[in-house]
Scaffold this motif. Structure first.
Motif, mmCIF file in Angstrom:
data_model
loop_
_atom_site.group_PDB
_atom_site.id
_atom_site.type_symbol
_atom_site.label_atom_id
_atom_site.label_comp_id
_atom_site.label_asym_id
_atom_site.label_seq_id
_atom_site.Cartn_x
_atom_site.Cartn_y
_atom_site.Cartn_z
ATOM 1 N N ARG A 119 0.767 -1.317 -0.027
ATOM 2 C CA ARG A 119 -0.039 0.074 0.064
ATOM 3 C C ARG A 119 0.940 1.416 -0.055
ATOM 4 O O ARG A 119 0.458 2.313 -0.179
ATOM 5 N N VAL A 120 2.159 1.089 0.276
ATOM 6 C CA VAL A 120 3.000 2.156 0.557
ATOM 7 C C VAL A 120 4.153 2.236 -0.472
ATOM 8 O O VAL A 120 5.383 2.405 0.026
ATOM 9 N N ASP A 121 4.115 2.109 -1.734
ATOM 10 C CA ASP A 121 5.069 2.177 -2.572
ATOM 11 C C ASP A 121 5.643 3.618 -2.831
ATOM 12 O O ASP A 121 4.972 4.520 -3.000
ATOM 13 N N PRO A 122 6.752 3.999 -2.091
ATOM 14 C CA PRO A 122 7.528 5.237 -2.105
ATOM 15 C C PRO A 122 7.285 5.943 -3.485
ATOM 16 O O PRO A 122 7.227 7.140 -3.415
ATOM 17 N N ALA A 123 7.748 5.054 -4.305
ATOM 18 C CA ALA A 123 7.683 6.016 -5.868
ATOM 19 C C ALA A 123 6.203 6.485 -6.008
ATOM 20 O O ALA A 123 6.152 7.607 -6.469
ATOM 21 N N HIS A 124 5.224 5.409 -5.642
ATOM 22 C CA HIS A 124 3.588 6.011 -5.878
ATOM 23 C C HIS A 124 3.302 7.132 -5.130
ATOM 24 O O HIS A 124 2.952 8.381 -5.297
ATOM 25 N N VAL A 125 3.501 6.939 -3.722
ATOM 26 C CA VAL A 125 3.238 7.714 -2.684
ATOM 27 C C VAL A 125 3.800 9.072 -2.806
ATOM 28 O O VAL A 125 2.971 10.430 -2.542
ATOM 29 N N LEU A 126 5.094 9.218 -3.146
ATOM 30 C CA LEU A 126 5.605 10.408 -3.411
ATOM 31 C C LEU A 126 5.725 11.097 -4.672
ATOM 32 O O LEU A 126 6.263 12.104 -4.986
ATOM 33 N N GLY A 127 5.158 10.365 -5.625
ATOM 34 C CA GLY A 127 4.904 10.876 -7.012
ATOM 35 C C GLY A 127 6.305 10.941 -7.546
ATOM 36 O O GLY A 127 6.557 11.836 -8.656
#
Length: 175
Positions: free
Chosen positions: A40-48
């Motif tokens: 749920r917390v893929d840094p690439a997605h979460v941080l754009g």
């Protein structure tokens, strides 16, 4: 369910886009992110983040452990080796520690010996890691990173809320 045939199909679509052609080994930016393996917390997605924006490392809880520090040190040597002879080698950077709410690492408190091994500490010292509180744990991990890096290296700590999708800056850069 995603099976191997589906992965091959998705890879063919990726390869057709040729975004990987001539991509450098080193990230184009100097951002480094440590996050959790929680899907749920893929840094690439979460941080754009776009591909090659940052070096992203993930482990259980997104925690700073001795193994994490060893991995960052090894990556620094890769950068050093790849940068030799460059007119403007990459310098500086910013390291972000990203923890999140509802983290599965909290479930591991039922296995103190396992957690103690993970952190390479005695089980009696587990309270110092604030496993149950991502806001406290991100402060602890930012401090551990700051002790391991050269003085003045920018480090910040964020907590992602899995209910809202928003991040909160818990430890600003330079504080």
């Amino acid at each position: 369910m995603i099976n191997t045939a589906e992965l091959v199909r998705r890879n063919a679509a990726f390869a057709a886009g040729e975004t990987f052609v001539a991509a450098p080994l080193l990230a184009t930016g100097s951002l480094r992110v440590l996050g959790c393996v929680d899907p749920r917390v893929d840094p690439a997605h979460v941080l754009g983040l776009a591909p090659n924006d940052a070096v992203v490392m993930r482990n259980v809880g997104g925690r700073v452990t001795p193994a994490t520090l060893r991995s960052w040190a090894m990556l620094a040597k890769v950068v050093e080796a790849r940068s030799q002879g460059q007119a403007n080698p990459p310098r500086g950077g910013h390291l972000v520690v990203l923890h999140h709410t509802d983290c599965g690492i909290r479930d591991l408190t039922a296995y103190p010996d396992l957690l103690a091994d993970y952190f390479e500490i005695p089980p009696a010292d587990l309270d110092t890691k604030s496993i149950m509180d991502p806001y406290a744990s991100v402060r602890i991990d930012v401090e551990a990173i700051r002790k391991a890096l050269p003085p003045g290296f920018p480090v910040s700590g964020l907590v992602y809320d899995v209910s809202t999708g928003l991040i909160e800056v818990v430890v600003p850069t330079g504080s």
